[in-house]
Scaffold this motif. Structure first.
Motif, PDB file in Angstrom:
ATOM      1  N   ALA A  54      -3.560 -11.529  15.397  1.00 53.63           N
ATOM      2  CA  ALA A  54      -4.116 -10.016  15.287  1.00 53.63           C
ATOM      3  C   ALA A  54      -5.785 -10.339  15.338  1.00 53.63           C
ATOM      4  O   ALA A  54      -6.541 -10.020  16.139  1.00 53.63           O
ATOM      5  CB  ALA A  54      -3.827  -9.021  14.477  1.00 53.63           C
ATOM      6  N   ALA A  55      -6.457 -11.211  14.529  1.00 52.67           N
ATOM      7  CA  ALA A  55      -7.620 -12.070  14.467  1.00 52.67           C
ATOM      8  C   ALA A  55      -8.083 -12.268  15.558  1.00 52.67           C
ATOM      9  O   ALA A  55      -9.308 -12.419  15.971  1.00 52.67           O
ATOM     10  CB  ALA A  55      -8.309 -12.822  13.113  1.00 52.67           C
ATOM     11  N   VAL A  56      -7.273 -13.600  16.327  1.00 49.79           N
ATOM     12  CA  VAL A  56      -7.665 -13.678  17.734  1.00 49.79           C
ATOM     13  C   VAL A  56      -7.792 -12.834  18.944  1.00 49.79           C
ATOM     14  O   VAL A  56      -8.932 -13.455  19.573  1.00 49.79           O
ATOM     15  CB  VAL A  56      -6.656 -15.181  17.837  1.00 49.79           C
ATOM     16  N   ALA A  57      -7.178 -12.104  18.932  1.00 53.56           N
ATOM     17  CA  ALA A  57      -6.406 -11.166  19.762  1.00 53.56           C
ATOM     18  C   ALA A  57      -7.915  -9.736  19.587  1.00 53.56           C
ATOM     19  O   ALA A  57      -8.837  -9.149  20.056  1.00 53.56           O
ATOM     20  CB  ALA A  57      -5.620 -10.532  19.761  1.00 53.56           C
ATOM     21  N   GLY A  58      -8.831 -10.316  18.498  1.00 56.18           N
ATOM     22  CA  GLY A  58      -9.482  -8.935  17.742  1.00 56.18           C
ATOM     23  C   GLY A  58      -8.952  -8.001  17.373  1.00 56.18           C
ATOM     24  O   GLY A  58     -10.382  -7.072  17.824  1.00 56.18           O
ATOM     25  N   LEU A  59      -8.167  -7.910  17.219  1.00 54.35           N
ATOM     26  CA  LEU A  59      -7.743  -6.906  16.213  1.00 54.35           C
ATOM     27  C   LEU A  59      -8.412  -6.343  15.291  1.00 54.35           C
ATOM     28  O   LEU A  59      -8.317  -5.333  14.621  1.00 54.35           O
ATOM     29  CB  LEU A  59      -5.790  -6.399  16.182  1.00 54.35           C
ATOM     30  N   THR A  60      -8.464  -7.335  14.141  1.00 53.14           N
ATOM     31  CA  THR A  60      -9.266  -7.320  13.153  1.00 53.14           C
ATOM     32  C   THR A  60     -10.208  -7.112  12.772  1.00 53.14           C
ATOM     33  O   THR A  60     -10.756  -5.756  11.926  1.00 53.14           O
ATOM     34  CB  THR A  60      -8.666  -8.645  12.323  1.00 53.14           C
ATOM     35  N   ALA A  61     -10.886  -7.031  14.500  1.00 57.06           N
ATOM     36  CA  ALA A  61     -12.100  -6.508  14.002  1.00 57.06           C
ATOM     37  C   ALA A  61     -12.190  -4.842  14.231  1.00 57.06           C
ATOM     38  O   ALA A  61     -13.840  -4.371  13.883  1.00 57.06           O
ATOM     39  CB  ALA A  61     -13.446  -6.729  16.240  1.00 57.06           C
ATOM     40  N   LEU A  62     -11.508  -3.943  15.039  1.00 58.36           N
ATOM     41  CA  LEU A  62     -11.390  -3.056  15.069  1.00 58.36           C
ATOM     42  C   LEU A  62     -11.469  -2.640  13.979  1.00 58.36           C
ATOM     43  O   LEU A  62     -11.989  -0.709  13.743  1.00 58.36           O
ATOM     44  CB  LEU A  62     -10.085  -2.250  15.715  1.00 58.36           C
ATOM     45  N   LEU A  63     -10.262  -2.875  13.175  1.00 50.82           N
ATOM     46  CA  LEU A  63     -10.180  -2.335  11.632  1.00 50.82           C
ATOM     47  C   LEU A  63     -11.122  -2.442  11.118  1.00 50.82           C
ATOM     48  O   LEU A  63     -12.168  -1.433  10.009  1.00 50.82           O
ATOM     49  CB  LEU A  63      -8.509  -3.879  11.170  1.00 50.82           C
ATOM     50  N   ALA A  64     -12.441  -3.512  11.112  1.00 49.16           N
ATOM     51  CA  ALA A  64     -13.400  -3.611  10.145  1.00 49.16           C
ATOM     52  C   ALA A  64     -13.814  -2.686  10.334  1.00 49.16           C
ATOM     53  O   ALA A  64     -15.242  -1.999   9.595  1.00 49.16           O
ATOM     54  CB  ALA A  64     -13.845  -5.440  10.205  1.00 49.16           C
ATOM     55  N   ALA A  65     -13.715  -2.432  11.967  1.00 50.13           N
ATOM     56  CA  ALA A  65     -15.313  -1.671  12.145  1.00 50.13           C
ATOM     57  C   ALA A  65     -15.066   0.462  11.639  1.00 50.13           C
ATOM     58  O   ALA A  65     -15.676   1.241  11.311  1.00 50.13           O
ATOM     59  CB  ALA A  65     -15.073  -1.663  13.887  1.00 50.13           C
ATOM     60  N   SER A  66     -14.074   0.571  11.298  1.00 48.68           N
ATOM     61  CA  SER A  66     -12.669   1.425  11.473  1.00 48.68           C
ATOM     62  C   SER A  66     -12.917   2.014   9.602  1.00 48.68           C
ATOM     63  O   SER A  66     -11.758   0.920   9.060  1.00 48.68           O
ATOM     64  CB  SER A  66     -11.336   2.262  11.911  1.00 48.68           C
ATOM     65  N   GLN A  67     -13.343   2.874   8.664  1.00 51.59           N
ATOM     66  CA  GLN A  67     -13.599   2.625   7.728  1.00 51.59           C
ATOM     67  C   GLN A  67     -12.823   3.451   7.310  1.00 51.59           C
ATOM     68  O   GLN A  67     -11.899   3.866   6.353  1.00 51.59           O
ATOM     69  CB  GLN A  67     -14.978   3.588   7.302  1.00 51.59           C
ATOM     70  N   VAL A  68     -12.266   4.770   7.820  1.00 47.27           N
ATOM     71  CA  VAL A  68     -10.925   5.216   7.886  1.00 47.27           C
ATOM     72  C   VAL A  68      -9.724   4.533   8.288  1.00 47.27           C
ATOM     73  O   VAL A  68      -9.087   4.669   7.167  1.00 47.27           O
ATOM     74  CB  VAL A  68     -11.277   6.558   8.386  1.00 47.27           C
ATOM     75  N   GLY A  69      -9.942   3.617   9.016  1.00 44.35           N
ATOM     76  CA  GLY A  69      -8.612   2.928   9.270  1.00 44.35           C
ATOM     77  C   GLY A  69      -8.165   2.114   7.943  1.00 44.35           C
ATOM     78  O   GLY A  69      -7.440   1.679   7.659  1.00 44.35           O
ATOM     79  N   TYR A  70      -9.546   1.355   7.557  1.00 47.20           N
ATOM     80  CA  TYR A  70      -9.879   0.191   6.542  1.00 47.20           C
ATOM     81  C   TYR A  70      -9.047   1.310   5.662  1.00 47.20           C
ATOM     82  O   TYR A  70      -8.642   0.589   4.299  1.00 47.20           O
ATOM     83  CB  TYR A  70     -10.868  -0.131   6.331  1.00 47.20           C
ATOM     84  N   ALA A  71      -9.916   2.118   4.984  1.00 48.96           N
ATOM     85  CA  ALA A  71      -9.784   2.773   3.569  1.00 48.96           C
ATOM     86  C   ALA A  71      -7.865   3.688   3.544  1.00 48.96           C
ATOM     87  O   ALA A  71      -7.127   3.076   2.778  1.00 48.96           O
ATOM     88  CB  ALA A  71     -10.145   3.941   3.223  1.00 48.96           C
ATOM     89  N   ILE A  72      -7.362   3.987   5.068  1.00 49.51           N
ATOM     90  CA  ILE A  72      -5.890   3.982   4.392  1.00 49.51           C
ATOM     91  C   ILE A  72      -5.107   2.869   4.980  1.00 49.51           C
ATOM     92  O   ILE A  72      -3.948   2.700   3.154  1.00 49.51           O
ATOM     93  CB  ILE A  72      -5.055   4.517   5.936  1.00 49.51           C
ATOM     94  N   LEU A  73      -5.080   1.549   4.700  1.00 51.27           N
ATOM     95  CA  LEU A  73      -4.615   0.450   4.586  1.00 51.27           C
ATOM     96  C   LEU A  73      -4.721  -0.242   3.127  1.00 51.27           C
ATOM     97  O   LEU A  73      -3.923  -0.514   2.628  1.00 51.27           O
ATOM     98  CB  LEU A  73      -5.081  -0.812   5.819  1.00 51.27           C
TER      99      LEU A  73
END
Length: 216
Positions: A54-73
């Motif tokens: 996911a990190a290589v594909a850039g998906l973790t960047a979306l997680l870091a950018a989303s405060q709501v998604g990060y908080a839920i996780l």
């Protein structure tokens, strides 16, 4: 080469510092035996593979950018760690009450039967879920990779190499841990040791879960 060596040094520090993965591995090994420990490690390594991809594909960047998604996780991961910790503490209470064997002989050897398929699957699932639900691990991949560049390789290729190196280092670490646990398997079968590991891992998992929930 210096960049790669720097990455290896930074990764080594992250890998060997005790955290939820190692705590869960020790708890499951003490509770259900060596095979459960192997299954837990396999689940953790699959989680690392998924997060590295996911990190290589850039998906973790979306997680870091989303405060709501990060908080839920983060909250989900914290609750899961606390749940696992409560299970270990329940084992501690059961052993303390002498539910297994004679409480008057706390150091008697308690032979742990070989883990059944159900126990192995449960341990694998616990290792996988606890790793995937730890947002700190995902953000670690995102934060660490951009700090290192490999000459002659593009960003995706460089991150793929770094992800592979980190995964292999994690694998070697868990192999060493499991080999050590195999050497002291007889010691782990003692009721007093099992009780101590159950209590320590339970407190550790609950504490790590609470810290993850409160740290934000």
């Amino acid at each position: 080469m210096s960049e790669l060596l720097g990455f290896v040094a930074a990764s080594l520090v992250v890998i060997v510092v005790p955290g939820p993965d190692l705590t869960l591995l020790l708890a499951n090994t003490a509770r259900s035996g060596r095979r459960a420990g192997h299954a837990t490690a396999a689940g953790i390594m699959l989680g690392h593979a998924v997060l590295a991809t996911a990190a290589v594909a850039g998906l973790t960047a979306l997680l870091a950018a989303s405060q709501v998604g990060y908080a839920i996780l983060r909250v989900a991961g914290a609750l899961y760690l606390i749940y696992l910790g409560v299970q270990s503490l329940a084992d501690f209470v059961r052993l303390r009450r002498g539910a297994v064997g004679d409480a008057a002989a706390p150091n008697a050897v308690q032979r742990v039967p070989a883990a059944t398929g159900r126990v192995g699957r449960a341990a694998f699932r616990q290792g996988l879920i606890s790793n995937l639900l730890n947002p700190k691990v995902a953000v670690f991949y995102l934060a660490l990779f951009p700090q290192f560049t490999l000459p002659g390789l593009g960003t995706t290729a460089a991150h793929s190499v770094l992800a592979g190196v980190f995964w292999l280092m994690c694998l070697l670490w868990f192999v060493l841990v499991l080999l050590l646990l195999a050497r002291v398997e007889t010691l782990l079968c003692r009721r007093g040791v099992q009780r101590g590991l159950a209590g320590a891992s339970g407190v550790g998992l609950v504490g790590l879960g609470a810290a993850l929930a409160l740290r934000g």
